[in-house]
Write an enzyme that holds these catalytic residues in place. Structure first.
Site, mmCIF file in Angstrom:
data_model
loop_
_atom_site.group_PDB
_atom_site.id
_atom_site.type_symbol
_atom_site.label_atom_id
_atom_site.label_comp_id
_atom_site.label_asym_id
_atom_site.label_seq_id
_atom_site.Cartn_x
_atom_site.Cartn_y
_atom_site.Cartn_z
ATOM 1 N N HIS A 47 7.302 167.235 -72.993
ATOM 2 C CA HIS A 47 6.051 167.922 -73.316
ATOM 3 C C HIS A 47 6.167 169.452 -73.279
ATOM 4 O O HIS A 47 5.918 170.117 -74.292
ATOM 5 C CB HIS A 47 4.926 167.388 -72.422
ATOM 6 C CG HIS A 47 3.653 168.162 -72.525
ATOM 7 N ND1 HIS A 47 2.918 168.221 -73.682
ATOM 8 C CD2 HIS A 47 3.002 168.940 -71.623
ATOM 9 C CE1 HIS A 47 1.855 168.992 -73.480
ATOM 10 N NE2 HIS A 47 1.889 169.442 -72.238
ATOM 11 N N HIS A 71 4.180 175.653 -67.997
ATOM 12 C CA HIS A 71 2.718 175.664 -67.965
ATOM 13 C C HIS A 71 2.103 174.564 -67.102
ATOM 14 O O HIS A 71 0.998 174.724 -66.597
ATOM 15 C CB HIS A 71 2.124 175.650 -69.380
ATOM 16 C CG HIS A 71 2.088 174.311 -70.047
ATOM 17 N ND1 HIS A 71 3.093 173.866 -70.867
ATOM 18 C CD2 HIS A 71 1.166 173.312 -70.021
ATOM 19 C CE1 HIS A 71 2.788 172.659 -71.322
ATOM 20 N NE2 HIS A 71 1.628 172.292 -70.819
ATOM 21 N N GLU A 75 0.265 173.225 -61.756
ATOM 22 C CA GLU A 75 -0.823 172.254 -61.690
ATOM 23 C C GLU A 75 -0.347 170.889 -61.196
ATOM 24 O O GLU A 75 -1.007 170.250 -60.384
ATOM 25 C CB GLU A 75 -1.452 172.113 -63.084
ATOM 26 C CG GLU A 75 -2.679 171.228 -63.092
ATOM 27 C CD GLU A 75 -3.375 171.288 -64.437
ATOM 28 O OE1 GLU A 75 -3.504 172.391 -64.990
ATOM 29 O OE2 GLU A 75 -3.780 170.227 -64.936
ATOM 30 N N ASP A 76 0.775 170.436 -61.695
ATOM 31 C CA ASP A 76 1.176 169.043 -61.476
ATOM 32 C C ASP A 76 2.364 168.843 -60.552
ATOM 33 O O ASP A 76 2.761 167.707 -60.304
ATOM 34 C CB ASP A 76 1.539 168.388 -62.827
ATOM 35 C CG ASP A 76 0.345 168.271 -63.744
ATOM 36 O OD1 ASP A 76 -0.789 168.314 -63.237
ATOM 37 O OD2 ASP A 76 0.551 168.149 -64.960
ATOM 38 N N ASP A 138 -0.376 173.411 -76.317
ATOM 39 C CA ASP A 138 -0.442 172.313 -75.349
ATOM 40 C C ASP A 138 -1.363 171.216 -75.892
ATOM 41 O O ASP A 138 -1.016 170.042 -75.937
ATOM 42 C CB ASP A 138 -0.999 172.898 -74.035
ATOM 43 C CG ASP A 138 -1.156 171.856 -72.941
ATOM 44 O OD1 ASP A 138 -0.334 170.920 -72.883
ATOM 45 O OD2 ASP A 138 -2.109 171.997 -72.144
ATOM 46 N N ASP A 258 -11.607 172.333 -105.062
ATOM 47 C CA ASP A 258 -10.300 172.755 -104.581
ATOM 48 C C ASP A 258 -9.478 171.623 -103.980
ATOM 49 O O ASP A 258 -8.800 171.791 -102.995
ATOM 50 C CB ASP A 258 -10.469 173.889 -103.574
ATOM 51 C CG ASP A 258 -11.443 173.507 -102.465
ATOM 52 O OD1 ASP A 258 -12.064 172.443 -102.585
ATOM 53 O OD2 ASP A 258 -11.558 174.264 -101.503
#
Ligand code: MN
Length: 641
Positions: A47, A71, A75-76, A138, A258
């Site tokens: 990821h 990133h 957090e994890d 993300d 279009d």
């Protein structure tokens, strides 16, 4: 992309990249996530690597790429802000921190959680817009890999993406990300609609292949013959883009301009106009479709020429013409302006839309309130309403209740007696707000009236009503004769009131000539109300009291100064004169007077004075009279000088 490939890619565009630090970031992410797995069963590291890869496309600088790799660590995983700061410096640590959801909110409801996170994201991006970029990448990768989630989660993620992330990507000018997010959101919100549209698009792409090739060759020829350097690309409208257009064009594929698009990218600005001229020499331009966003760029800074043309075979094509520089800015948005010098400022606070967001935040009671306001703000040109079954419709902002009825088709639109918005009766001109629940009171027969044309604000509403009236121009005898003898009632400001009846303007709503009006019969008089007048709802159940009236605008309509004198001869008969007048009123000329000068058993001769806008209008009128039943001849009497 493997970590080493990723690092090489960054090195190619960011000469200041600290390759060693990038390598350490990849290793750190791998170590921190080593015992984690994605719902898809893959290693978690996939990821952050994929997110970084998306951003390499946009040439995000090395620190930004490091933040992408890291990133999810704070957090994890056991990693902390401090540890990231020690290893990778304050700038990277701050970026990662900005991407970390606030833990204290995780116990609250999903909605509050979402709102708090959104607010945090905006505040963080104000300081560094790269945070928003990583967040969007993300979300993009998460949406690409939603595959095995439950349907309800897919739907929820789809809505959230459509409501929040798509408009953010649009504001940053990240065209490809926006397009992909939008289609993924659509697919997850409405799988069957998506399937249907993609099948239609595939069919169309197959059918049009030869056509696309031929047009490309033609455009290349233009470049060659004019000695202009450039290249051509072609595209077919995206599934979501097409779906949305079909929603607003009554599912009529032919009315969409279009679907097939071509882009001519040249070197110089002046070449854009030369190509445009050459294109219009070869293909017929569709009037009103030429947009010059070069001399007048869009708010986002977007520049290009757009035109719609029609091929000899009758296919509509949208052609965009722009320079390489404009193309790069259109593709990369905010990222087109990045430089990789030390100390480059990435603050988002100077962006106009960011300022608006911060202003909204100040005005908001709390995070949830802010999120709601921001959502509405981002979709300022759109409006979401529900029908009585709870089906969600998206309409252009400013749409009236009658517009909404038109979105539901002619069976609803032409039979509207009234409307109930959020349990309250409203006039059909009621301007809808987000989230309104709308229910129509329907008659069993058609009650649509020409004055309704002034009560709609959307293209959909206009075209539905105009289409209906074009096929059903049957004037009532009363109003016809009133028009005929307009002189008699000329001093009246309102037309449509029976000649022997007094009328007055309602004292509550004070209608002016700018308002669309309606008459209500009351003991021997007619009261004229604005269509918006709240009092009207008291008469909803008494349709027999409603009278179709309009302002007598004869004086303001710009007609030729002098009337045109016609002599018309028709076969004498009870309906003959009516036929003539009917034919004239269809062409919208103004009839000044009709004077029968000769009446025999076989033929009748009349002098008719009309006012027209111009010569073409007069020719139309003459054709219409000639075509009318029982008309023998018509000619114009020239004034003697
Ligand atoms: Mn993530």
């Amino acid at each position: 992309m493997r970590p080493d490939e990723l690092i090489n890619a960054v090195k190619r565009y960011d000469k200041n990249a600290d390759v060693e630090a990038l390598r350490r970031a990849a290793v750190f992410a791998q170590k921190m996530h080593h015992d984690q797995w994605r719902e898809t069963g893959e290693k978690y590291l996939i990821h952050p690597l994929a997110v970084a890869e998306i951003l390499v496309e946009y040439k995000l600088d090395a620190n930004g790429i490091m933040a992408a790799l890291l990133h999810d660590t704070v957090e994890d995983t056991p990693a902390s802000y401090e540890s990231v700061k020690t290893l990778f410096g304050k700038e990277v640590a701050d970026l990662v921190q900005g991407l970390t959801k606030l833990e204290s909110y995780q116990l609250q409801s999903i909605n509050t959680d979402q709102a708090e996170n959104f607010q945090t994201l905006i505040l963080a991006s104000r300081k560094d817009v790269r945070i928003l970029l990583v967040k969007l990448a993300d979300r993009l990768h998460n949406m690409r890999t939603l595959g095995i989630c439950s349907d309800s989660k897919k739907r929820r993620k789809g809505i959230e993406t459509m409501e929040i992330y798509v408009p953010l990507a649009e504001r940053l000018g990240l065209h490809q990300i926006k397009l992909e997010l939008e289609n993924l959101a659509f697919q997850n919100m409405n799988p069957s609609g998506y399937k249907n549209i993609t099948e239609r698009l595939k069919e169309m792409a197959d059918k049009q292949q030869a056509n696309i090739k031929a047009v490309t060759v033609q455009l290349e020829k233009i470049l060659k013959e004019n000695k202009i350097k450039g290249y051509i690309t072609s595209r077919i409208k995206s599934p979501y883009g097409l779906w949305r257009k079909l929603q607003t064009h009554g599912n009529n594929l032919k009315s969409i301009f279009d679907v097939l698009g071509f882009r001519v990218v040249v070197e110089k600005r002046a070449d854009c106009y030369r190509v445009l001229g050459a294109v219009h020499e070869i293909y017929k331009a569709v009037p009103g479709r030429l947009k010059d966003y070069i001399s007048t760029p869009k708010d986002s800074g977007y520049q290009s020429l757009h035109t719609t043309v029609i091929t000899p075979k009758g296919t509509l094509l949208e052609i965009q013409i722009r320079t390489e520089q404009m193309e790069e800015e259109a593709q990369f948005g905010i990222a087109a302006h990045w430089s990789y010098k030390q100390g480059t400022k990435y603050d988002g606070a100077h962006l106009p839309w960011m300022k608006e967001f911060l202003e909204l935040m100040k005005q908001s009671k709390n995070a949830t309130d802010f999120l709601n306001k921001a959502k509405l703000h981002m979709y300022e040109d759109k409006l979401f309403c529900f029908d009585e079954k709870g089906v969600l419709y998206s309409l252009p902002k400013g749409a009236t209740a009658l517009d909404f009825a038109c979105y539901q088709g002619s069976k609803v639109a032409l039979k509207c007696l009234g409307v109930i918005v959020n349990e309250e009766e409203q006039p059909l001109t009621h301007v809808l707000q987000d989230g309104d629940k709308v229910k129509f009171l329907l008659s069993d027969k058609i009650v649509a009236d020409k004055s309704w044309l002034k009560m709609v604000t959307t293209a959909q509403g206009q075209s539905l009503l105009e289409g209906y009236f074009a096929e059903n121009i049957e004037e009532k005898p009363l109003s016809l004769w009133q028009k005929l003898f307009a002189k008699k009632t000329k001093n009246r400001e309102v037309l449509g009131v029976p000649a022997d009846m007094p009328y007055e303007l309602d004292t509550l709503c004070h209608p002016t000539s700018k308002d669309s009006i309606v008459g209500i019969l009351e003991n021997n008089k007619v009261v004229i109300h604005s269509r918006n007048c709240p009092e009207l709802k008291n008469y909803l159940s008494q349709k027999n009291k409603w009278l179709s009236v309009e302002w007598n605008t004869a004086a303001v309509i710009k007609h030729l100064k002098k009337p045109v004198n016609l002599v018309i001869v028709w076969k004498t008969g009870p309906e003959s004169m009516g036929n003539v007048v009917n034919a004239l009123s269809k062409t919208k000329v103004k009839i000044e007077s009709v004077e029968v000068v000769l009446q025999e058993t076989k033929k009748t001769k009349a002098n008719v004075n009309i006012r027209v806008r111009n010569k073409d209008h007069l020719l139309d009128a003459l054709d219409a009279i000639r075509a009318a039943e029982k008309v023998v001849s018509v000619y114009q009497v020239k004034e003697e000088k």
